[in-house]
Design a protein around this motif. Structure first.
Motif, PDB file in Angstrom:
ATOM      1  N   GLY A 242       0.786  -1.415  -0.023  1.00 41.44           N
ATOM      2  CA  GLY A 242       0.131   0.100   0.133  1.00 41.44           C
ATOM      3  C   GLY A 242       0.761   1.261   0.039  1.00 41.44           C
ATOM      4  N   SER A 243       0.346   2.417  -0.395  1.00 40.88           N
ATOM      5  CA  SER A 243       0.715   3.604  -0.479  1.00 40.88           C
ATOM      6  C   SER A 243       1.708   4.144   0.920  1.00 40.88           C
ATOM      7  CB  SER A 243      -0.268   4.797  -0.671  1.00 40.88           C
ATOM      8  OG  SER A 243      -0.901   4.627  -1.540  1.00 40.88           O
ATOM      9  N   ALA A 244       1.033   3.790   2.130  1.00 42.62           N
ATOM     10  CA  ALA A 244       1.790   4.054   3.306  1.00 42.62           C
ATOM     11  C   ALA A 244       3.151   3.425   3.445  1.00 42.62           C
ATOM     12  CB  ALA A 244       1.053   3.631   4.592  1.00 42.62           C
TER      13      ALA A 244
ATOM     14  N   SER B  77       0.774  -2.828  -6.489  1.00 41.90           N
ATOM     15  CA  SER B  77       1.170  -1.788  -5.765  1.00 41.90           C
ATOM     16  C   SER B  77       0.713  -0.322  -5.969  1.00 41.90           C
ATOM     17  CB  SER B  77       2.693  -1.405  -6.314  1.00 41.90           C
ATOM     18  OG  SER B  77       3.435  -0.295  -5.631  1.00 41.90           O
ATOM     19  N   SER B  78       0.372   0.287  -5.064  1.00 39.16           N
ATOM     20  CA  SER B  78      -0.213   1.480  -5.061  1.00 39.16           C
ATOM     21  C   SER B  78       0.985   2.463  -4.948  1.00 39.16           C
ATOM     22  CB  SER B  78      -1.045   1.761  -3.656  1.00 39.16           C
ATOM     23  OG  SER B  78      -1.889   0.711  -3.057  1.00 39.16           O
ATOM     24  N   GLY B  79       0.529   3.910  -4.614  1.00 37.22           N
ATOM     25  CA  GLY B  79       1.620   4.904  -4.466  1.00 37.22           C
ATOM     26  C   GLY B  79       1.476   5.602  -5.486  1.00 37.22           C
ATOM     27  N   SER B  80       0.853   5.673  -6.824  1.00 36.69           N
ATOM     28  CA  SER B  80       1.015   6.457  -7.770  1.00 36.69           C
ATOM     29  C   SER B  80       0.371   8.071  -7.457  1.00 36.69           C
ATOM     30  CB  SER B  80       0.345   6.321  -8.962  1.00 36.69           C
ATOM     31  OG  SER B  80      -1.050   6.110  -8.750  1.00 36.69           O
ATOM     32  N   VAL B  81      -0.685   7.968  -6.700  1.00 37.69           N
ATOM     33  CA  VAL B  81      -1.211   9.522  -6.337  1.00 37.69           C
ATOM     34  C   VAL B  81      -0.212  10.009  -5.287  1.00 37.69           C
ATOM     35  CG1 VAL B  81      -3.215  10.579  -5.188  1.00 37.69           C
ATOM     36  CG2 VAL B  81      -3.655   8.566  -6.910  1.00 37.69           C
ATOM     37  N   ALA B  82       0.300   9.398  -4.274  1.00 39.65           N
ATOM     38  CA  ALA B  82       1.307   9.862  -3.495  1.00 39.65           C
ATOM     39  C   ALA B  82       2.431  10.402  -4.099  1.00 39.65           C
ATOM     40  CB  ALA B  82       1.602   9.074  -2.392  1.00 39.65           C
TER      41      ALA B  82
ATOM     42  N   VAL C 222       0.939  -4.565 -10.598  1.00 37.03           N
ATOM     43  CA  VAL C 222      -0.579  -4.007 -11.152  1.00 37.03           C
ATOM     44  C   VAL C 222      -0.999  -2.947 -10.318  1.00 37.03           C
ATOM     45  CG1 VAL C 222      -3.024  -4.931 -11.329  1.00 37.03           C
ATOM     46  CG2 VAL C 222      -0.708  -6.609 -11.625  1.00 37.03           C
ATOM     47  N   ASN C 223      -1.471  -2.037 -10.745  1.00 42.21           N
ATOM     48  CA  ASN C 223      -2.106  -0.806  -9.911  1.00 42.21           C
ATOM     49  C   ASN C 223      -3.506  -0.657 -10.741  1.00 42.21           C
ATOM     50  OD1 ASN C 223      -2.654   1.213  -8.188  1.00 42.21           O
ATOM     51  ND2 ASN C 223      -1.106   2.625  -9.176  1.00 42.21           N
ATOM     52  N   GLU C 224      -4.351   0.041 -10.227  1.00 44.95           N
ATOM     53  CA  GLU C 224      -5.312   0.536 -10.835  1.00 44.95           C
ATOM     54  C   GLU C 224      -5.172   1.674 -11.724  1.00 44.95           C
ATOM     55  OE1 GLU C 224      -9.018   1.115  -8.393  1.00 44.95           O
ATOM     56  OE2 GLU C 224      -9.894   1.103 -10.172  1.00 44.95           O
ATOM     57  N   ASN C 225      -5.687   1.857 -12.805  1.00 48.82           N
ATOM     58  CA  ASN C 225      -5.714   2.798 -14.156  1.00 48.82           C
ATOM     59  C   ASN C 225      -6.163   4.081 -13.764  1.00 48.82           C
ATOM     60  OD1 ASN C 225      -4.691   4.060 -16.169  1.00 48.82           O
ATOM     61  ND2 ASN C 225      -5.599   2.526 -17.770  1.00 48.82           N
ATOM     62  N   ASP C 226      -5.824   4.598 -12.455  1.00 51.74           N
ATOM     63  CA  ASP C 226      -6.400   5.868 -11.751  1.00 51.74           C
ATOM     64  C   ASP C 226      -6.700   7.027 -12.735  1.00 51.74           C
ATOM     65  OD1 ASP C 226      -6.587   4.973  -9.088  1.00 51.74           O
ATOM     66  OD2 ASP C 226      -4.267   4.835  -9.207  1.00 51.74           O
ATOM     67  N   SER C 227      -5.803   7.245 -14.011  1.00 48.01           N
ATOM     68  CA  SER C 227      -5.786   8.497 -14.768  1.00 48.01           C
ATOM     69  C   SER C 227      -7.124   8.133 -15.769  1.00 48.01           C
ATOM     70  CB  SER C 227      -4.644   8.666 -15.210  1.00 48.01           C
ATOM     71  OG  SER C 227      -4.046   7.730 -15.928  1.00 48.01           O
TER      72      SER C 227
ATOM     73  N   VAL D 170     -12.065   0.130  -9.129  1.00 48.27           N
ATOM     74  CA  VAL D 170     -12.252  -0.753  -7.930  1.00 48.27           C
ATOM     75  C   VAL D 170     -12.323   0.062  -6.693  1.00 48.27           C
ATOM     76  CG1 VAL D 170     -10.955  -2.723  -7.000  1.00 48.27           C
ATOM     77  CG2 VAL D 170     -11.136  -2.503  -9.303  1.00 48.27           C
ATOM     78  N   GLY D 171     -11.498   0.938  -6.710  1.00 51.59           N
ATOM     79  CA  GLY D 171     -11.746   1.996  -5.557  1.00 51.59           C
ATOM     80  C   GLY D 171     -10.395   1.651  -4.647  1.00 51.59           C
ATOM     81  N   ASP D 172     -10.084   0.693  -4.279  1.00 48.77           N
ATOM     82  CA  ASP D 172      -8.958   0.390  -3.164  1.00 48.77           C
ATOM     83  C   ASP D 172      -8.195  -0.681  -3.614  1.00 48.77           C
ATOM     84  OD1 ASP D 172      -9.569  -2.141  -1.468  1.00 48.77           O
ATOM     85  OD2 ASP D 172     -11.407  -1.011  -1.887  1.00 48.77           O
ATOM     86  N   ASN D 173      -6.804  -0.783  -3.368  1.00 48.68           N
ATOM     87  CA  ASN D 173      -5.795  -1.545  -3.988  1.00 48.68           C
ATOM     88  C   ASN D 173      -5.987  -2.906  -3.061  1.00 48.68           C
ATOM     89  OD1 ASN D 173      -5.347   0.081  -5.887  1.00 48.68           O
ATOM     90  ND2 ASN D 173      -2.821  -0.236  -5.496  1.00 48.68           N
ATOM     91  N   ASP D 174      -6.645  -3.007  -2.025  1.00 49.78           N
ATOM     92  CA  ASP D 174      -6.610  -4.374  -1.412  1.00 49.78           C
ATOM     93  C   ASP D 174      -7.948  -5.061  -2.296  1.00 49.78           C
ATOM     94  OD1 ASP D 174      -5.347  -3.689   0.732  1.00 49.78           O
ATOM     95  OD2 ASP D 174      -7.048  -2.645   1.571  1.00 49.78           O
TER      96      ASP D 174
ATOM     97  N   VAL E 277      -2.648   7.868   4.445  1.00 44.93           N
ATOM     98  CA  VAL E 277      -1.930   7.796   2.815  1.00 44.93           C
ATOM     99  C   VAL E 277      -2.989   7.071   1.854  1.00 44.93           C
ATOM    100  CG1 VAL E 277       0.058   7.781   1.590  1.00 44.93           C
ATOM    101  CG2 VAL E 277       0.237   8.313   3.977  1.00 44.93           C
ATOM    102  N   GLY E 278      -3.221   5.827   2.223  1.00 47.01           N
ATOM    103  CA  GLY E 278      -3.851   4.809   1.279  1.00 47.01           C
ATOM    104  C   GLY E 278      -5.485   5.211   1.317  1.00 47.01           C
ATOM    105  N   THR E 279      -6.155   4.481   0.462  1.00 47.71           N
ATOM    106  CA  THR E 279      -7.534   4.453   0.467  1.00 47.71           C
ATOM    107  C   THR E 279      -8.380   3.353   1.515  1.00 47.71           C
ATOM    108  OG1 THR E 279      -7.539   3.343  -1.097  1.00 47.71           O
ATOM    109  CG2 THR E 279      -7.920   5.920  -1.308  1.00 47.71           C
ATOM    110  N   GLY E 280      -7.697   2.222   1.689  1.00 48.43           N
ATOM    111  CA  GLY E 280      -8.238   1.240   2.390  1.00 48.43           C
ATOM    112  C   GLY E 280      -8.088   1.192   3.976  1.00 48.43           C
ATOM    113  N   GLY E 281      -8.365   0.165   4.421  1.00 49.73           N
ATOM    114  CA  GLY E 281      -8.420   0.130   5.977  1.00 49.73           C
ATOM    115  C   GLY E 281      -8.503  -1.481   6.188  1.00 49.73           C
TER     116      GLY E 281
HETATM  117  N1  GLU Z   1      -4.248   3.346  -6.742  1.00 46.79           N
HETATM  118  C1  GLU Z   1      -4.056   4.219  -5.756  1.00 46.79           C
HETATM  119  C2  GLU Z   1      -2.602   4.750  -6.111  1.00 46.79           C
HETATM  120  O1  GLU Z   1      -1.965   4.243  -6.707  1.00 46.79           O
HETATM  121  C3  GLU Z   1      -4.250   3.881  -4.387  1.00 46.79           C
HETATM  122  C4  GLU Z   1      -5.359   3.123  -4.047  1.00 46.79           C
HETATM  123  C5  GLU Z   1      -4.995   2.563  -2.669  1.00 46.79           C
HETATM  124  O2  GLU Z   1      -4.247   3.000  -1.914  1.00 46.79           O
HETATM  125  O3  GLU Z   1      -5.668   1.426  -1.986  1.00 46.79           O
HETATM  126  O4  GLU Z   1      -2.062   5.633  -5.387  1.00 46.79           O
END
Ligand code: GLU
Length: 368
Positions: free
Chosen positions: A14-16, A51-56, A131-136, A144-148, A207-211
Motif C-alpha cells: 500500500g501507499s503508506a 502496488s499503490s503509491g502513484s497518487v502519493a 499491477v495498479n488501478e488505472n487511476d488516470s 475498483v477503488g482501493d488496492n486491497d 495515505v492510502g484509501t483502504g483500511g
Molecule cells: N491506486 C491508488 C494509487 O496508486 C491507491 C489506491 C489505494 O491506496 O488503495 O495511489
C-alpha cells in the motif's frame, strides 16, 4: 506462528509503505519486500505485485490549496505511476512489467482472458508483473477503488494460491490496537463472519484509501475462490524472514476450499457452455492422458457460436471429455482447425498462443 505453503502469490503493497511521508516514493520499507520477492523466486515460486503509491508519488507536482479534485488526483496518478514503477525497478535484475486495470477490464470477459494471458506470459518469462488501478482513466464508479480489492481480483485472474497484504499494522486484532491496549492479534481466521467484519474499524492510515474493512473484503473474495490471504506488517523486516521460512507472522485467513477444487467446480458445474469443439483421437489422448492443452491441430469440427473466453465442451466421438475456456471465437476456430499452431497467425491475422484451450482453463469430464 502458523505454517503456510504457497506457489504463486499476489503481494499487495500500500501507499503508506511506498510513500511513507505521503509525497514521494521511498526505499525505506521496500528493500525487505523486494528481497522477499527475489528470494521467493529463487525458491521457484511466482510473484505478482500489486502496488499503490502513484497518487502519493505525484502529489508534490500537482500543488493544490484545497482537497484535490478527481482530475487533480488523476494528474497526480499519471505523474506518480512512472515514478512508482521506477522505484520498484531499481531493486530487481529481472524486468518489471506494468499492468494498469479498472473494474471494467476485470468484468469484461474478453479483457479478463487477455489479462490472464498477459500475466501467464509474463510469469513464464520470469518478469515481475506490477499491477495498479488505472487511476488516470477511471473515475469513481469505474474504479475498483482501493488496492486491497484490486489485489483480490488480481489473485483470481492470475490464479494465485495466496494473497499477501502488506499493511502498516501487524494483522487483524480483537480491537483497534491504536486505541485499545488490550487488543490482541488474531493469528488465524477459519471463516470470515459478520463478527469478524465488526472488528474492522474505518480507514487506517491517511495515505492510502483502504483500511481493515477492505482487507477483509479482499480476504473474503479470495477465500471463496480457494485462495488463502495473509495480512502482515510490511514495515517489519522479520515478517519477511518468517514468510521465507514458511511461517506467518500476522493473520492467516484460510481458504474455503482448494484452488483446484474451486476452479474445477466452477468450470464443471457453474459455467454454461456456448459450443462444442470436436477433437481427434490424438488430441483426446493428449488431453486425458498427458494433461496437455488443446491445440488447433487436433480439432475436427466446431459447433455453436462463441466468443473468446467463453466455455465450451470438448467432444470426442460423441462424448464430452472435457470442458474449458476457449481462447478463440468459434469463427476463428473454424478457420484454424486442423492447422499447426505456428500457422494460426497466418490464418486469422493474430494469435493468442499455441493453445486453443489452455490446460489451466480446462477440467476433465469423462461422461460418454
Ligand atoms: N491506486 C491508488 C494509487 O496508486 C491507491 C489506491 C489505494 O491506496 O488503495 O495511489
Amino acid at each position: 506462528m502458523l505454517n503456510f505453503e504457497w506457489q504463486r502469490a499476489v503481494i499487495k503493497v500500500g501507499s503508506a509503505l511506498i510513500a511513507p511521508d505521503g509525497t514521494q516514493c521511498s526505499a525505506k520499507y521496500l528493500l525487505a519486500i523486494a528481497r522477499f520477492i527475489t528470494e521467493s523466486r529463487l525458491q521457484g515460486k511466482q510473484v505478482v505485485l500489486v502496488s499503490s503509491g502513484s497518487v502519493a508519488a505525484g502529489r508534490a507536482n500537482v500543488a493544490t490549496r484545497h482537497a484535490p479534485s478527481i482530475a487533480e488526483k488523476q494528474a497526480m496518478a499519471a505523474i506518480g505511476q512512472t515514478r512508482m514503477m521506477a522505484n520498484w525497478a531499481r531493486f530487481f535484475d529481472f524486468p518489471c512489467a506494468q499492468i494498469l486495470l479498472t473494474y471494467d477490464d476485470l468484468h469484461n470477459r474478453t479483457r479478463y482472458v487477455n489479462i490472464q494471458n498477459t500475466l501467464r506470459e509474463l510469469l513464464a518469462r520470469e518478469a515481475l508483473p506490477i499491477v495498479n488501478e488505472n487511476d488516470s482513466v477511471a473515475v469513481n464508479e469505474l474504479k475498483v477503488g482501493d488496492n486491497d480489492n484490486l489485489a483480490a481480483y488480481t489473485a483470481l485472474v492470475s490464479q494465485a494460491d495466496t494473497l499477501i497484504i502488506c499493511s502498516d499494522i501487524d494483522g487483524l486484532f480483537t480491537a483497534d490496537p491504536r486505541k485499545n491496549p488490550d487488543a490482541t492479534l488474531i493469528e488465524e481466521v477459519e471463516t470470515i463472519t459478520p463478527e469478524i467484519f465488526k472488528l474492522a474499524g474505518g480507514a487506517g492510515s491517511s495515505v492510502g484509501t483502504g483500511g481493515m474493512k477492505t482487507k477483509l473484503e479482499a480476504a473474503e473474495k479470495c477465500s471463496k475462490s480457494g485462495i488463502q490471504t495473509l495480512i502482515v506488517n510490511g514495515r517489519k523486516g522479520d515478517v519477511f524472514d518468517a514468510l521465507l521460512a514458511g511461517k506467518v507472522k500476522g493473520t492467516l485467513f484460510r481458504s474455503g476450499q482448494t484452488q483446484d477444487n474451486a476452479r474445477a467446480r466452477w468450470l464443471k458445474h457453474t459455467l454454461k457452455t456456448a459450443g462444442e469443439i470436436h477433437v481427434d483421437d490424438g488430441a483426446r489422448k493428449a488431453i486425458t492422458e498427458r494433461g496437455a492443452s488443446l491445440l488447433p491441430s487436433g480439432i475436427i469440427e466446431v459447433k455453436g457460436g462463441f466468443k473468446p473466453g467463453e466455455a465450451v465442451n470438448i467432444v470426442f466421438d460423441g462424448g464430452n471429455i472435457a470442458k474449458g475456456l476457449s481462447l478463440y471465437s468459434s469463427d476463428d476456430l473454424s478457420a484454424i482447425k486442423g492447422l499447426r499452431s505456428d500457422k494460426i497467425e497466418q490464418a486469422i491475422g493474430y494469435t493468442y498462443g499455441e493453445a486453443v484451450v489452455h490446460r489451466d482453463d480446462m477440467v476433465l469430464v469423462f461422461s460418454k
